[in-house]
Design a protein around this motif. Structure first.
Motif, PDB file in Angstrom:
ATOM      1  N   LEU A 232       0.836  -1.214   0.000  1.00  0.00           N
ATOM      2  CA  LEU A 232       0.000   0.000   0.000  1.00  0.00           C
ATOM      3  C   LEU A 232       0.867   1.259   0.000  1.00  0.00           C
ATOM      4  CD1 LEU A 232      -2.902  -0.992   2.440  1.00  0.00           C
ATOM      5  CD2 LEU A 232      -2.871  -1.044  -0.045  1.00  0.00           C
ATOM      6  N   ILE A 233       2.003   1.198   0.700  1.00  0.00           N
ATOM      7  CA  ILE A 233       2.921   2.355   0.678  1.00  0.00           C
ATOM      8  C   ILE A 233       3.440   2.557  -0.737  1.00  0.00           C
ATOM      9  CG2 ILE A 233       5.171   3.204   1.501  1.00  0.00           C
ATOM     10  CD1 ILE A 233       4.547   1.808   4.180  1.00  0.00           C
ATOM     11  N   ASP A 234       3.794   1.441  -1.395  1.00  0.00           N
ATOM     12  CA  ASP A 234       4.255   1.526  -2.788  1.00  0.00           C
ATOM     13  C   ASP A 234       3.190   2.144  -3.692  1.00  0.00           C
ATOM     14  OD1 ASP A 234       6.830   0.855  -3.040  1.00  0.00           O
ATOM     15  OD2 ASP A 234       6.528  -1.194  -3.737  1.00  0.00           O
ATOM     16  N   ILE A 235       1.935   1.757  -3.448  1.00  0.00           N
ATOM     17  CA  ILE A 235       0.846   2.229  -4.315  1.00  0.00           C
ATOM     18  C   ILE A 235       0.581   3.721  -4.116  1.00  0.00           C
ATOM     19  CG2 ILE A 235      -1.662   2.058  -4.684  1.00  0.00           C
ATOM     20  CD1 ILE A 235      -1.356  -0.978  -4.093  1.00  0.00           C
ATOM     21  N   PHE A 236       0.544   4.151  -2.857  1.00  0.00           N
ATOM     22  CA  PHE A 236       0.118   5.532  -2.594  1.00  0.00           C
ATOM     23  C   PHE A 236       1.260   6.536  -2.482  1.00  0.00           C
ATOM     24  CE2 PHE A 236      -3.659   3.184  -1.075  1.00  0.00           C
ATOM     25  CZ  PHE A 236      -4.570   3.755  -1.932  1.00  0.00           C
ATOM     26  N   ASP A 237       2.484   6.042  -2.263  1.00  0.00           N
ATOM     27  CA  ASP A 237       3.609   6.954  -2.136  1.00  0.00           C
ATOM     28  C   ASP A 237       4.354   6.998  -3.469  1.00  0.00           C
ATOM     29  OD1 ASP A 237       5.686   8.507  -1.440  1.00  0.00           O
ATOM     30  OD2 ASP A 237       6.575   7.119   0.000  1.00  0.00           O
ATOM     31  N   SER A 238       4.078   8.026  -4.227  1.00  0.00           N
ATOM     32  CA  SER A 238       4.648   8.069  -5.583  1.00  0.00           C
ATOM     33  C   SER A 238       6.159   8.270  -5.561  1.00  0.00           C
ATOM     34  CB  SER A 238       3.981   9.178  -6.390  1.00  0.00           C
ATOM     35  OG  SER A 238       4.099  10.392  -5.674  1.00  0.00           O
ATOM     36  N   SER A 239       6.718   8.695  -4.411  1.00  0.00           N
ATOM     37  CA  SER A 239       8.164   8.918  -4.361  1.00  0.00           C
ATOM     38  C   SER A 239       8.937   7.602  -4.296  1.00  0.00           C
ATOM     39  CB  SER A 239       8.518   9.773  -3.151  1.00  0.00           C
ATOM     40  OG  SER A 239       8.284   9.034  -1.975  1.00  0.00           O
ATOM     41  N   THR A 240       8.227   6.518  -3.971  1.00  0.00           N
ATOM     42  CA  THR A 240       8.906   5.231  -3.859  1.00  0.00           C
ATOM     43  C   THR A 240       9.282   4.714  -5.237  1.00  0.00           C
ATOM     44  OG1 THR A 240       7.663   4.733  -1.896  1.00  0.00           O
ATOM     45  CG2 THR A 240       8.685   2.882  -2.981  1.00  0.00           C
ATOM     46  N   LEU A 241      10.562   4.454  -5.408  1.00  0.00           N
ATOM     47  CA  LEU A 241      11.017   3.977  -6.714  1.00  0.00           C
ATOM     48  C   LEU A 241      11.428   2.513  -6.669  1.00  0.00           C
ATOM     49  CD1 LEU A 241      13.203   7.065  -7.632  1.00  0.00           C
ATOM     50  CD2 LEU A 241      10.933   6.540  -8.486  1.00  0.00           C
ATOM     51  N   LEU A 242      11.574   2.010  -5.458  1.00  0.00           N
ATOM     52  CA  LEU A 242      12.143   0.661  -5.347  1.00  0.00           C
ATOM     53  C   LEU A 242      11.147  -0.442  -5.685  1.00  0.00           C
ATOM     54  CD1 LEU A 242      14.021   1.178  -1.966  1.00  0.00           C
ATOM     55  CD2 LEU A 242      15.059   0.959  -4.221  1.00  0.00           C
ATOM     56  N   HIS A 243       9.867  -0.201  -5.447  1.00  0.00           N
ATOM     57  CA  HIS A 243       8.829  -1.211  -5.593  1.00  0.00           C
ATOM     58  C   HIS A 243       9.140  -2.438  -4.746  1.00  0.00           C
ATOM     59  CE1 HIS A 243       6.931   1.285  -8.486  1.00  0.00           C
ATOM     60  NE2 HIS A 243       7.975   1.246  -9.285  1.00  0.00           N
ATOM     61  N   ALA A 244       9.871  -2.205  -3.681  1.00  0.00           N
ATOM     62  CA  ALA A 244      10.201  -3.303  -2.766  1.00  0.00           C
ATOM     63  C   ALA A 244       8.936  -3.803  -2.079  1.00  0.00           C
ATOM     64  CB  ALA A 244      11.200  -2.815  -1.723  1.00  0.00           C
ATOM     65  N   GLY A 245       8.012  -2.899  -1.816  1.00  0.00           N
ATOM     66  CA  GLY A 245       6.780  -3.270  -1.136  1.00  0.00           C
ATOM     67  C   GLY A 245       5.960  -4.242  -1.961  1.00  0.00           C
ATOM     68  N   MET A 246       5.776  -3.916  -3.249  1.00  0.00           N
ATOM     69  CA  MET A 246       4.989  -4.803  -4.113  1.00  0.00           C
ATOM     70  C   MET A 246       5.691  -6.154  -4.261  1.00  0.00           C
ATOM     71  SD  MET A 246       2.124  -3.599  -4.926  1.00  0.00           S
ATOM     72  CE  MET A 246       1.407  -4.226  -6.415  1.00  0.00           C
ATOM     73  N   GLY A 247       7.013  -6.094  -4.393  1.00  0.00           N
ATOM     74  CA  GLY A 247       7.786  -7.332  -4.534  1.00  0.00           C
ATOM     75  C   GLY A 247       7.623  -8.230  -3.315  1.00  0.00           C
ATOM     76  N   ALA A 248       7.742  -7.633  -2.128  1.00  0.00           N
ATOM     77  CA  ALA A 248       7.606  -8.417  -0.889  1.00  0.00           C
ATOM     78  C   ALA A 248       6.201  -8.986  -0.777  1.00  0.00           C
ATOM     79  CB  ALA A 248       7.916  -7.524   0.317  1.00  0.00           C
ATOM     80  N   TRP A 249       5.221  -8.179  -1.172  1.00  0.00           N
ATOM     81  CA  TRP A 249       3.830  -8.636  -1.067  1.00  0.00           C
ATOM     82  C   TRP A 249       3.543  -9.801  -2.011  1.00  0.00           C
ATOM     83  CZ3 TRP A 249      -0.275  -8.107  -4.715  1.00  0.00           C
ATOM     84  CH2 TRP A 249      -1.518  -8.510  -4.226  1.00  0.00           C
ATOM     85  N   VAL A 250       4.000  -9.671  -3.270  1.00  0.00           N
ATOM     86  CA  VAL A 250       3.785 -10.762  -4.240  1.00  0.00           C
ATOM     87  C   VAL A 250       4.448 -12.048  -3.731  1.00  0.00           C
ATOM     88  CG1 VAL A 250       4.353 -11.577  -6.578  1.00  0.00           C
ATOM     89  CG2 VAL A 250       3.509  -9.248  -6.235  1.00  0.00           C
ATOM     90  N   LEU A 251       5.670 -11.906  -3.230  1.00  0.00           N
ATOM     91  CA  LEU A 251       6.395 -13.079  -2.705  1.00  0.00           C
ATOM     92  C   LEU A 251       5.625 -13.699  -1.526  1.00  0.00           C
ATOM     93  CD1 LEU A 251       9.116 -14.705  -2.802  1.00  0.00           C
ATOM     94  CD2 LEU A 251       9.920 -13.148  -1.014  1.00  0.00           C
ATOM     95  N   ALA A 252       5.179 -12.853  -0.587  1.00  0.00           N
ATOM     96  CA  ALA A 252       4.480 -13.353   0.607  1.00  0.00           C
ATOM     97  C   ALA A 252       3.195 -14.078   0.216  1.00  0.00           C
ATOM     98  CB  ALA A 252       4.174 -12.188   1.560  1.00  0.00           C
ATOM     99  N   VAL A 253       2.408 -13.450  -0.663  1.00  0.00           N
ATOM    100  CA  VAL A 253       1.129 -14.069  -1.051  1.00  0.00           C
ATOM    101  C   VAL A 253       1.382 -15.385  -1.779  1.00  0.00           C
ATOM    102  CG1 VAL A 253      -0.891 -13.817  -2.546  1.00  0.00           C
ATOM    103  CG2 VAL A 253      -0.194 -11.926  -1.094  1.00  0.00           C
TER     104      VAL A 253
END
Lengths: 328, 345
Positions: A232-253
Motif C-alpha cells: 500500500l505504501i508503494d501504491i500511494f507513495d509516488s516517491s517510492t522507486l524501489l517497488h520493494a513493497g509490491m515485490g515483498a507482497w507478491v512473494l508473501a502471497v
C-alpha cells in the motif's frame, strides 16, 4: 491439556442441544431431561484443569510483571551489583525450576517462558546501569540471539511465539533506523515473517510441540499484514522507486498460498491471503482510476463491484475446499 | 462423558423424542464467512460513497440527511431480521449504522435540538433497531450506540463521573453473560443477550481506565472507596455463582479453594478494578464455554496490568509488591489444587 479437550467437547454438546431446542426438536420436558442427562457443565474435572492452568500461567505473568516493575523502579538503595546479581539469581532460579520440572510439563515450559522474559529485563538493566550506548535494536537482537537456544530446547508454541515477537521488534527497530525509505521496514518485516512461517510449517509435522495450526497462522497473518502495508505504501507513495513493497507482497502471497494449499489446505490462511489480495488490488485500481479519470462516482461503484466479485469467487473456492474436507 | 447423540438416544428410549435428530444445515465455513464479512466492510463504504456522490447536495442539508438516514435504517430492518448471506448481513449492518449517524447529524444540525434531546432520540432509535435485529454484529453496534447515548445523557464529559459507571457496567456485563447461559434458547430475547453483554463488557473495560486509584476532588472519597469495594466484590460473587452452578456438588474442596482465592484476589486488586473484572470475565467465559470471550478476558487482563503499571499515584516498588503477592498467592493456589484430592458426593 486434556481439560481443554473435555471443555471443548462439553461446550460442543451444549451448543448441539441448544440448536435442537432452537429448531423445535426438543419440547420443554425433553429439554429439561436433556440438561439433566448432560450433567453440570463445565464439569468439575474441566474446572479443576482450568483453574490449575490459570493459576500457574497467571502467577508466571504476575511474577514477571512484578520483576519488570522492580527493575523499572531503579531502586536507588541497592547498588548496581546488587540489582544485577539479584536479577541474575532470579534468572538462574527460574531456569533451574524449568530444568527440575522438565520441559515436557506445562509448568516447566512456563518457567522457561518466564526466564525468557527475565533475560530481556536483565539486558535492559545492563544497558541502563552501564549506559553502553547501544541502540535499542541491538538490545532486542541480542535478546533474540540469547533466547534462541532456549527456544530450540523448548520446541513449543509459547516460546516460539515469544522468540518471533522479540525478533520482529529487533528487525523493525533496525530497519527503521537504517532505511531511508518508509516502505523498507514493512517489506523486510513481511519477508522475515514469511521465512519464519516457512520454517515453522516445515517443522510442524516433525516436532510435537510445534504441531497445530496456531503458530503458522499467526506468522502468516503477520507476514500478510506487514507485506500488504508495504504494498500500500508503494501504491500511494509516488516517491517510492524501489517497488520493494509490491515485490515483498507478491512473494508473501505466493509462498503463503502455495504452502497453505499443500499444507493441510488451511482455509483461514487462504481466506487471509484472499483478503490481502482484495485490499491491495482495490487500492491499486482505485489509484489508477482516480488518477487517469475524474469520474469519481463511477469509480467507487466499479471498485465496490470488484471487491464483491473477488470476494464471491474466493468464498466459493473456500466452500468447495471445505466440502472436500479441508479444516475451517 | 456422553455425547449429544447418546443423549438423543436416551431421550428416544424414554419416549421424549422420536426419529433421528434434525440434520445440521450445511453451514458456510467460518473462514469463508470471515472473508465475506470483511469484503462487505470494504465494498459497502465504496457503495455508500457512490450513492452519496450520486445524491449530490441532498446529504449536505440537515433535513436531507435526516430523511436519508431514516430511509437507510428502515431499508435494512428486513434483511437484518432474517438469516442471510454474511456479505448481505454485514453490508446491511454498515448501512443501518450510517443511517443512525445521518439521523443524529440531521437532528443536531437541522432541528437545532439541545444535545440531550439528540442523545435521547439516538438512544430510542438504536434501542428500536436493536430490538428488531437478529444479526449479532448489528445488535452489538446498536447496543454500543445506545450505551454511548446514555453516557452522553449522563454527562459523558466528566471522567470522574464516568468512573462511577464502571462497577455498575461490570456487574451488568457479568449478569448478562450469566443470564444468556441460563436462558432457554427458545425465549425470544435470548439471542439479544450476548451482543448486549459484549457492548457492556467493552464499555466496562474502557471505563476502568477512568476509575480513580485515589479520591478525586469531584467525588466524595467515601463514594470512591465504596465503588472500589463494590467493583472488587464482583470477583467473589462470580466465583460463588459459577461454583454453585457446576462445582459445589461434585468437588467441594475445589469450590472452597476457588471462592477463597477469589476473596483474597479481590482484596489485593481492589485498587485496580480492571483486573478483578478481567478475572471475573474469565470465570464466566469458561462457564459459558465461550472461547472468544475467554480470549477477550485474557486480553483485558493483560491491558489492565499495563494500565496498573502506568498509574502514577502508586510507587513502582509498591506495584512490584502487589504483583508479587498476587503471583505468590496464585502459585500457592496452583500447589493446593495439585495437593487437594477431588471430592465426589
Amino acid at each position: 491439556m486434556l481439560f481443554w479437550i473435555l471443555w471443548r467437547n462439553e461446550s460442543g454438546q451444549r451448543d448441539q442441544l441448544s440448536d435442537w431446542r432452537r429448531v423445535g426438536a426438543l419440547d420443554d420436558a425433553a429439554w429439561q431431561r436433556a440438561r439433566v442427562l448432560a450433567g453440570r457443565q463445565p464439569s468439575a474435572v474441566a474446572w479443576r484443569g482450568f483453574l490449575d492452568h490459570l493459576s500457574l500461567w497467571l502467577a508466571i505473568a504476575l511474577l514477571g510483571a512484578a520483576l519488570v516493575c522492580f527493575v523499572a523502579a531503579n531502586w536507588d538503595q541497592l547498588g548496581k551489583f546488587a540489582r544485577l546479581y539479584g536479577l541474575q539469581v532470579a534468572l538462574v532460579g527460574v531456569v533451574a525450576a524449568a530444568w527440575r520440572l522438565g520441559l515436557d510439563r506445562a509448568a516447566g515450559q512456563g518457567a522457561l517462558l518466564l526466564a525468557g522474559v527475565l533475560l530481556g529485563a536483565l539486558l535492559a538493566l545492563i544497558g541502563q546501569t552501564y549506559q553502553t550506548g547501544a541502540d535499542t535494536w541491538q538490545l532486542f537482537a541480542l535478546w533474540a540471539v540469547l533466547l534462541l537456544p532456549w527456544t530450540l530446547a523448548a520446541a513449543a508454541m509459547p516460546m516460539g511465539v515469544l522468540w518471533a515477537f522479540v525478533a520482529n521488534i529487533a528487525v523493525w527497530l533496525y530497519t527503521a533506523e537504517v532505511a531511508s525509505e518508509l516502505v523498507v521496514t514493512p517489506a523486510v518485516q513481511g519477508v522475515f515473517n514469511l521465512a519464519l512461517f516457512a520454517i515453522w510449517s516445515a517443522l510442524a509435522d516433525r516436532v510435537d510441540g510445534l504441531r497445530g495450526r496456531t503458530g503458522p497462522r499467526l506468522l502468516a497473518a503477520a507476514a500478510l499484514a506487514t507485506a500488504s502495508i508495504a504494498a500500500l505504501i508503494d501504491i500511494f507513495d509516488s516517491s517510492t522507486l524501489l517497488h520493494a513493497g509490491m515485490g515483498a507482497w507478491v512473494l508473501a502471497v505466493a509462498v503463503i498460498v502455495a504452502a497453505a494449499w499443500r499444507w493441510h489446505r488451511d482455509l483461514l490462511i487462504l481466506a487471509l491471503a484472499a483478503l490481502s489480495i482484495i485490499v491491495v488490488d482495490t487500492c491499486l485500481v482505485g489509484r489508477l482510476l482516480f488518477e487517469v479519470s475524474d469520474a469519481a462516482t463511477g469509480g467507487f461503484l466499479l471498485l465496490a463491484l470488484m471487491v464483491i466479485g473477488q470476494a464471491s469467487a474466493a468464498s466459493l473456492l473456500l466452500r468447495r475446499l471445505a466440502a472436500e474436507g479441508a479444516p475451517a | 462423558m456422553i455425547d449429544a447423540m447418546d443423549i438423543w438416544d436416551r431421550l428416544r428410549g424414554e419416549g421424549q423424542v422420536s426419529g433421528s435428530p434434525p440434520e445440521a444445515a450445511v453451514a458456510m465455513p467460518w473462514s469463508a464467512r470471515l472473508l465475506s464479512g470483511a469484503a462487505a466492510w470494504i465494498a459497502t463504504p465504496l457503495m455508500l460513497a457512490f450513492a452519496a456522490l450520486a445524491l449530490g447536495d441532498l446529504l449536505v442539508t440537515a433535513s436531507g440527511s435526516l430523511v436519508v438516514g431514516l430511509a437507510l435504517c428502515a431499508a435494512t430492518v428486513f434483511p437484518l431480521k432474517r438469516a442471510g448471506h454474511e456479505f448481505v448481513l454485514q453490508a446491511a449492518t454498515i448501512v443501518s449504522v450510517v443511517g443512525i449517524v445521518l439521523v443524529g447529524y440531521g437532528l443536531a444540525a437541522g432541528l437545532d435540538l439541545p444535545e440531550t434531546a439528540v442523545a435521547a432520540c439516538l438512544a430510542v432509535l438504536a434501542a428500536m433497531l436493536f430490538a428488531m435485529s437478529r444479526q449479532p454484529v448489528h445488535q452489538f453496534m446498536c447496543a454500543g450506540i445506545l450505551i454511548a447515548a446514555v453516557v452522553w445523557l449522563l454527562d459523558g464529559t466528566s471522567s470522574a463521573r464516568l468512573s462511577l459507571l464502571q462497577p455498575i457496567t461490570a456487574w451488568m456485563a457479568v449478569a448478562l453473560w450469566w443470564l444468556s447461559l441460563r436462558t432457554d434458547p427458545v425465549v425470544a430475547w435470548q439471542g439479544h443477550l450476548a451482543p448486549l453483554a459484549w457492548a457492556i463488557t467493552l464499555t466496562a473495560i474502557g471505563l476502568a481506565w477512568f476509575m480513580p486509584m485515589n479520591a478525586v476532588d469531584a467525588i466524595d472519597p467515601r463514594l470512591v472507596a465504596g465503588l472500589r469495594w463494590f467493583g472488587a466484590l464482583l470477583l467473589p460473587a462470580t466465583a460463588l455463582m459459577v461454583g454453585f452452578a457446576s462445582i459445589r456438588h461434585d468437588d467441594r474442596w475445589l469450590f472452597v479453594v476457588l471462592v477463597g482465592a477469589a476473596i483474597v484476589l479481590a482484596w489485593l486488586w481492589r485498587w485496580s478494578p480492571g483486573i478483578t473484572f478481567g478475572l471475573s470475565l474469565m470465570l464466566v467465559a469458561f462457564a459459558r464455554g465461550a472461547t472468544v470471550l475467554l480470549a477477550a478476558s485474557v486480553a483485558a487482563l493483560a491491558y489492565y496490568l499495563v494500565v496498573f503499571y502506568y498509574h502514577m499515584t502508586l510507587p513502582l516498588l509498591d506495584k512490584a509488591l502487589w504483583l508479587g503477592m498476587a503471583g505468590v498467592l496464585l502459585l500457592a493456589l496452583h500447589v493446593i489444587l495439585r495437593r487437594v484430592p477431588e471430592t465426589r458426593p
